[in-house]
Write an enzyme that holds these catalytic residues in place. Structure first.
Site, mmCIF file in Angstrom:
data_model
loop_
_atom_site.group_PDB
_atom_site.id
_atom_site.type_symbol
_atom_site.label_atom_id
_atom_site.label_comp_id
_atom_site.label_asym_id
_atom_site.label_seq_id
_atom_site.Cartn_x
_atom_site.Cartn_y
_atom_site.Cartn_z
ATOM 1 N N VAL A 11 50.385 120.777 45.571
ATOM 2 C CA VAL A 11 51.376 121.507 44.769
ATOM 3 C C VAL A 11 50.784 122.799 44.211
ATOM 4 O O VAL A 11 51.388 123.877 44.325
ATOM 5 C CB VAL A 11 51.903 120.604 43.623
ATOM 6 C CG1 VAL A 11 52.689 121.413 42.606
ATOM 7 C CG2 VAL A 11 52.776 119.496 44.199
ATOM 8 N N PHE A 162 59.614 119.921 43.529
ATOM 9 C CA PHE A 162 60.337 119.074 44.484
ATOM 10 C C PHE A 162 59.925 119.331 45.925
ATOM 11 O O PHE A 162 60.579 118.853 46.847
ATOM 12 C CB PHE A 162 61.846 119.307 44.333
ATOM 13 C CG PHE A 162 62.381 118.905 42.984
ATOM 14 C CD1 PHE A 162 62.656 117.574 42.697
ATOM 15 C CD2 PHE A 162 62.567 119.849 41.986
ATOM 16 C CE1 PHE A 162 63.121 117.189 41.444
ATOM 17 C CE2 PHE A 162 63.042 119.479 40.729
ATOM 18 C CZ PHE A 162 63.312 118.147 40.460
ATOM 19 N N PHE A 266 66.991 110.757 54.902
ATOM 20 C CA PHE A 266 66.378 109.625 54.178
ATOM 21 C C PHE A 266 67.075 108.290 54.437
ATOM 22 O O PHE A 266 67.044 107.405 53.598
ATOM 23 C CB PHE A 266 66.309 109.908 52.662
ATOM 24 C CG PHE A 266 65.161 110.809 52.323
ATOM 25 C CD1 PHE A 266 63.965 110.270 51.887
ATOM 26 C CD2 PHE A 266 65.256 112.178 52.487
ATOM 27 C CE1 PHE A 266 62.880 111.087 51.612
ATOM 28 C CE2 PHE A 266 64.177 113.009 52.219
ATOM 29 C CZ PHE A 266 62.993 112.463 51.780
ATOM 30 N N ILE A 267 67.726 108.165 55.593
ATOM 31 C CA ILE A 267 68.315 106.859 55.913
ATOM 32 C C ILE A 267 67.780 106.342 57.252
ATOM 33 O O ILE A 267 68.475 105.653 57.976
ATOM 34 C CB ILE A 267 69.869 106.879 55.873
ATOM 35 C CG1 ILE A 267 70.442 107.924 56.841
ATOM 36 C CG2 ILE A 267 70.384 107.084 54.459
ATOM 37 C CD1 ILE A 267 71.952 107.758 57.077
ATOM 38 N N CYS A 277 53.563 110.418 46.319
ATOM 39 C CA CYS A 277 54.599 110.571 45.290
ATOM 40 C C CYS A 277 55.481 109.336 45.125
ATOM 41 O O CYS A 277 55.473 108.714 44.062
ATOM 42 C CB CYS A 277 55.462 111.791 45.590
ATOM 43 S SG CYS A 277 54.533 113.315 45.405
#
Ligand code: NAD
Length: 459
Positions: A11, A162, A266-267, A277
């Protein structure tokens, strides 16, 4: 603007390079002297597409400078971003020790107004602790140096990050949103104005800033990660049911993803989520809830499903070989927790390697970015597992003479192998695909025993 970023990890380094690319003067501080030395020579210690170019360019232009000197970092900054690690503590809470160490160092040398920004993912209430820690350090210093002198002002802002590893530069440069949590006082308003200025270049297409109170901003990050993890575990639960029913989860995925309220992201059923994370943030959220007399029942189930998913996958392999992998060679494609990164923190592959070796197997591993056991495992495991794990230079070499191929990460390079050659190289044409890369019917036609996740053919 003069920006200091503390922490040169996934990050911090990406934020530093991107802010510098936009014309800011960025000082990036890290306590790891070796890392800073390499960065000074524009050698990027992590794999992140597009990052080496940005670091080299901005370092060369003098807009991106690296140091271990925290005092210099505080002196340089109008805004200081804290982007250090918040690893899981033993009790599954987030360990904010690194964040508070930075806060203490800020208080030790602060001499003018500073906006301190928590960019690390931190539990709700951390901004208060950062404020207290800075104040305490300032008082300690005042007692030592000039008692009675008016302490400089500062304010603590929450600005959770994010970005996704593997697309971090792109995500940082084109964020869906920028969440900013500020206090409702004069310093908070001043901070908001500065934050708006820093993020103005990201807003040219549309307003992306969402300004709120500090606690809501802190919670937003956990809510986002918990919801994404929920989608993954939901699909894995559904995949296991699809298996039992003889349905194909990939067909189901397309059937539900086409609903715009659900979406395709995300499925995917698979080995579950890993990385630095989701596992720790989901655990920390559950911990925070319990600390406050609440329970995150859905999120607790998400964790349990995720933990079970990789165990279930290995059990399938074990069952196939009749309960023992003694003397078996397993090719393992993919070690990073997801494609396009070298990050192996909480990667399902770590469990798979440990478990398969415990069952007696020898592993021939390949990953485009993870090329040694030292990169994958903590030192104590390396000593134990070393002689059972070999690394191959390419995927086909890993498959050579193996009794089965296991796919743990969906790197692009694994998506279109030369199947006839693969079949010839494997001792047995057996594939356990933890990422559902191939069509089961095609694989059957090509002569493989193929086991995906949630794709058992109808009984
Ligand atoms: P990281 O481990 O890659 O990097 C952290 C860096 O901070 C290290 O280089 C370390 O040496 C340095 N550091 C630690 N203590 C320090 C100190 N006192 N002074 C100076 N430097 C110090 O971590 P990361 O993956 O970049 O994550 C940082 C934070 O961002 C975490 O809270 C994480 O949850 C959050 N986050 C990570 C991601 C991601 O994809 N990695 C995405 C969003 C948010």
């Amino acid at each position: 603007m003069k920006i200091t970023i503390v922490g040169a990890g996934y990050v911090g380094l990406v934020s530093a390079a991107c802010f510098a690319e936009l014309g800011n003067h960025v000082l990036c501080v890290d306590r790891d002297a070796g890392r800073v030395e390499r960065l000074k020579q524009a050698q990027v210690p992590i794999f992140e597409p597009g990052l080496p170019e940005l670091v080299a360019k901005n370092n060369g232009a003098g807009r991106l400078v690296f140091t271990t000197d925290m005092k210099a970092g505080v002196a340089h900054a109008d805004i200081l971003f804290i982007a250090v690690g918040t690893p899981p503590a033993g009790d599954s809470s987030a360990d904010i020790g690194q964040v508070l160490a930075v806060a203490d160092a800020i208080g030790e040398s602060l001499s003018r107004f500073l906006v301190v920004v928590d960019k690390s993912t931190v539990p709700v209430g951390t901004a208060d602790k950062v404020r207290e820690t800075i104040s305490r350090a300032m008082k300690r210093r005042a007692r030592r140096e000039k008692p009675g002198r008016r302490p400089p002002e500062f304010t603590v802002v929450s600005n959770p990050e994010f970005l996704k590893e593997g697309a971090a530069v792109e995500d940082f440069m084109r964020p869906d949103r920028v969440v900013i949590g500020v206090s409702d006082d004069a310093a908070g308003r001043k901070a908001e104005a500065l934050m708006r200025q820093v993020y103005a270049p990201f807003n040219r297409n549309r307003e992306r800033l969402i300004v709120m109170d500090v606690r809501s901003a802190e919670l937003t990050k956990y809510a986002a990660n918990a919801l994404l993890a929920t989608k993954i575990s939901f699909m894995n639960d559904m995949a296991n049911l699809a298996d039992a029913l003889g349905a194909d989860i990939e067909k189901v995925r397309q059937g539900i993803g086409s609903d715009r309220r659900i979406g395709y992201d995300f499925i995917y059923a698979g080995l579950g989520y890993g990385g630095s994370c989701f596992p720790k943030d989901v655990a920390a959220l559950c911990h925070t809830a319990r600390e406050h007399g609440e329970r995150m029942r859905v999120v607790e189930a998400v964790r349990a499903v995720n933990d079970a998913q990789k165990r279930r996958f290995v059990e399938r392999i074990e069952d196939y070989f009749g309960g023992s992998l003694q003397g078996k060679v397993i090719a393992l494609w993919g070690l990073a927790f997801k494609p396009a990164t070298d990050d192996v923190r909480e990667a399902p592959s770590r469990y798979i390697v440990r478990r398969l070796v415990a069952l007696g197997a020898r592993i021939q591993a390949h990953d485009p970015q993870v090329r040694s056991l030292e990169q994958l495992m903590p030192a104590e495991n390396v000593a134990r597992l070393g002689r059972h794990v070999d690394f191959a230079a390419d995927p086909m070499q890993a498959a050579c003479g193996a009794d089965a191929l296991v796919i743990a990460t969906e790197w692009k390079v694994y998506r279109s192998p030369d199947f006839p050659a693969l079949r010839r190289l494997l001792r047995q044409p057996v594939i356990f695909d933890g990422r559902n890369l191939f069509d089961p019917a095609d694989m059957k036609r090509l002569g493989f025993f193929y086991q995906g996740v949630g794709r058992r053919s109808a009984p």
